[in-house]
Write a protein that holds these residues in place. Structure first.
Motif, PDB file in Angstrom:
ATOM      1  N   ILE A 110       0.788  -1.165   0.059  1.00 46.22           N
ATOM      2  CA  ILE A 110       0.076  -0.110   0.025  1.00 46.22           C
ATOM      3  C   ILE A 110       0.831   1.182   0.006  1.00 46.22           C
ATOM      4  O   ILE A 110       1.838   1.297   0.870  1.00 46.22           O
ATOM      5  CB  ILE A 110      -0.954  -0.018   1.215  1.00 46.22           C
ATOM      6  N   TYR A 112       0.514   5.538   0.202  1.00 41.05           N
ATOM      7  CA  TYR A 112      -0.325   6.543   0.512  1.00 41.05           C
ATOM      8  C   TYR A 112       0.021   7.962  -0.231  1.00 41.05           C
ATOM      9  O   TYR A 112       1.174   8.311   0.472  1.00 41.05           O
ATOM     10  CB  TYR A 112      -0.632   6.448   2.164  1.00 41.05           C
ATOM     11  N   TYR A 142      -1.326  -0.953  -4.557  1.00 39.04           N
ATOM     12  CA  TYR A 142      -2.517  -0.065  -3.943  1.00 39.04           C
ATOM     13  C   TYR A 142      -2.063   1.202  -3.652  1.00 39.04           C
ATOM     14  O   TYR A 142      -1.328   1.649  -2.852  1.00 39.04           O
ATOM     15  CB  TYR A 142      -3.026  -0.723  -2.796  1.00 39.04           C
ATOM     16  N   TYR A 144      -3.555   4.809  -2.447  1.00 38.81           N
ATOM     17  CA  TYR A 144      -4.389   5.450  -1.816  1.00 38.81           C
ATOM     18  C   TYR A 144      -4.581   7.005  -1.915  1.00 38.81           C
ATOM     19  O   TYR A 144      -3.211   7.437  -1.740  1.00 38.81           O
ATOM     20  CB  TYR A 144      -4.779   5.015  -0.212  1.00 38.81           C
ATOM     21  N   THR A 180      -5.948   2.237  -7.982  1.00 41.61           N
ATOM     22  CA  THR A 180      -6.092   3.588  -7.255  1.00 41.61           C
ATOM     23  C   THR A 180      -7.123   3.600  -6.493  1.00 41.61           C
ATOM     24  O   THR A 180      -8.289   3.058  -6.917  1.00 41.61           O
ATOM     25  CB  THR A 180      -5.843   4.453  -8.414  1.00 41.61           C
ATOM     26  N   VAL A 181      -7.352   4.374  -5.370  1.00 43.19           N
ATOM     27  CA  VAL A 181      -8.418   4.705  -4.635  1.00 43.19           C
ATOM     28  C   VAL A 181      -8.399   5.861  -4.142  1.00 43.19           C
ATOM     29  O   VAL A 181      -7.471   6.668  -3.517  1.00 43.19           O
ATOM     30  CB  VAL A 181      -8.416   3.614  -3.352  1.00 43.19           C
ATOM     31  N   CYS A 183      -9.603   8.235  -1.403  1.00 40.52           N
ATOM     32  CA  CYS A 183     -10.221   7.859  -0.058  1.00 40.52           C
ATOM     33  C   CYS A 183     -10.487   9.191   0.519  1.00 40.52           C
ATOM     34  O   CYS A 183     -10.633   9.355   1.802  1.00 40.52           O
ATOM     35  CB  CYS A 183      -9.281   6.982   0.646  1.00 40.52           C
ATOM     36  N   GLN A 205     -14.206   5.878  -2.619  1.00 42.82           N
ATOM     37  CA  GLN A 205     -14.937   5.896  -1.486  1.00 42.82           C
ATOM     38  C   GLN A 205     -16.515   6.702  -1.475  1.00 42.82           C
ATOM     39  O   GLN A 205     -16.395   7.661  -2.295  1.00 42.82           O
ATOM     40  CB  GLN A 205     -14.254   6.268  -0.201  1.00 42.82           C
ATOM     41  N   TYR A 288      -9.432  -6.278  -3.459  1.00 45.58           N
ATOM     42  CA  TYR A 288      -8.356  -5.655  -2.520  1.00 45.58           C
ATOM     43  C   TYR A 288      -8.012  -6.752  -1.503  1.00 45.58           C
ATOM     44  O   TYR A 288      -9.066  -7.245  -0.847  1.00 45.58           O
ATOM     45  CB  TYR A 288      -8.937  -4.397  -1.838  1.00 45.58           C
TER      46      TYR A 288
END
Length: 319
Positions: A110, A112, A142, A144, A180-181, A183, A205, A288
């Motif tokens: 992950i 960030y 991942y 975020y 990609t997220v 958040c 989200q 995920y």
């Protein structure tokens, strides 16, 4: 001698012969203050920068203890978090200090992005992508995102578009898919990074916000030639931004250029319809990865109990 006078040096050897309470001090208190080899001096000699560090406290005292294991002699049992980090349950002193949170996230693949895209942020993300791609190119990475891009909340430029393009190029260079997220917030260049994730795995989200805006420079002054150079650089950055957005969303550059003439906001579903993302994610989303820590603990125990097993690397999840 008056009560307020200092005790003369010759009396220091004979002070134990005086009454039990002398000048309000007991014998043990007089001993602490009047001899060189006293408890305070001995304690001060033992206190060093290394002895009071968090790492030393963790190794000597076990760091986090389970309250259920406390007794009159102090705690006797490690908490679950410490036990899992050590690679199994049970008592015993940890072998190393606990990892920091970014290291734990990196071990779970992950990355960030939680602040404007400044050089230090780009340097860290590029390094993380390179390492994770080298470590295992068959697993996804991942990313975020909760970033206002190259501008802060006051719409002042604090970062550089080229830093965002370095991250985008690293994502394209990696053999691993990058999921990609959004958040929280993905504005400007951060929204562009969101759109460049692996197709089908660009998540949002439910209450996140996305915004597109063109690069800009802060108000500045100088020689005419310098201003012209800045204008050309801004034009080149804008063209590349539109090109990458078109690649991520599937729209034409003409459409993108028209839409970003003014800042354009998207709620979650609107961002999906525009092509910046693919779906709104939840905790049950199978894309995920979820870790089976019981299986990982059993694997770590088996490695330690294997015949002739010497020191070796812990399984993924405990490194």
């Amino acid at each position: 001698m008056e009560p307020g006078d200092a005790v003369p040096f010759p009396m220091m050897e004979n002070y134990k012969n005086v009454p039990q309470y002398f000048y309000g001090l007991t014998t043990s208190q007089m001993d602490m203050f009047m001899t060189e080899d006293n408890p305070f001096t001995r304690q001060a000699e033992r206190v060093t920068e290394e002895s009071i560090s968090s790492a030393r406290n963790y190794l000597d005292n076990g760091g986090m203890w389970s309250m259920s294991g406390r007794n009159d002699r102090g705690p006797s049992k490690y908490s679950m978090s410490v036990s899992m980090y050590r690679g199994g349950r049970g008592s015993g002193r940890p072998r190393t200090a606990p990892p920091d949170l970014p290291s734990l996230l990196l071990d779970a693949r992950i990355c960030y992005l939680g602040m404007p895209i400044v050089p230090a942020v780009a340097e860290l993300l590029v390094a993380q992508f390179m390492w994770l791609d080298f470590d295992n190119a068959t697993k996804p990475i991942y990313l975020y995102i909760n970033s206002t891009g190259t501008q802060n909340e006051k719409m002042e430029t604090v970062g550089s578009e080229t830093e965002a393009y370095a991250i985008a190029d690293s994502m394209a260079y990696c053999k691993s898919d990058v999921y990609t997220v959004n958040c929280g917030t993905a504005f400007g260049q951060a929204a562009m990074l969101l759109s460049l994730g692996a197709k089908g795995y660009r998540g949002l989200q439910p209450n996140c916000s996305t915004k597109l805006y063109l690069p800009k420079v802060n108000r500045s002054s100088g020689a005419t030639i310098d201003m012209w150079i800045k204008a050309k650089e801004l034009e080149a950055n804008s063209e590349y931004y539109i090109e990458l957005l078109a690649k991520g969303t599937g729209k034409t550059e003409e459409e993108i250029k028209k839409d970003v003439e003014r800042p354009k906001y998207f709620q979650a579903q609107e961002a999906i319809e525009y092509g910046l993302a693919d779906k709104i994610i939840s905790s049950t989303d199978p894309a995920y990865e979820k870790r089976n820590y019981d299986e990982m603990l059993a694997q770590a125990k088996a490695m330690r109990r294997a015949p002739g097993a010497g020191p070796q690397a812990a399984p993924s999840g405990f490194r």
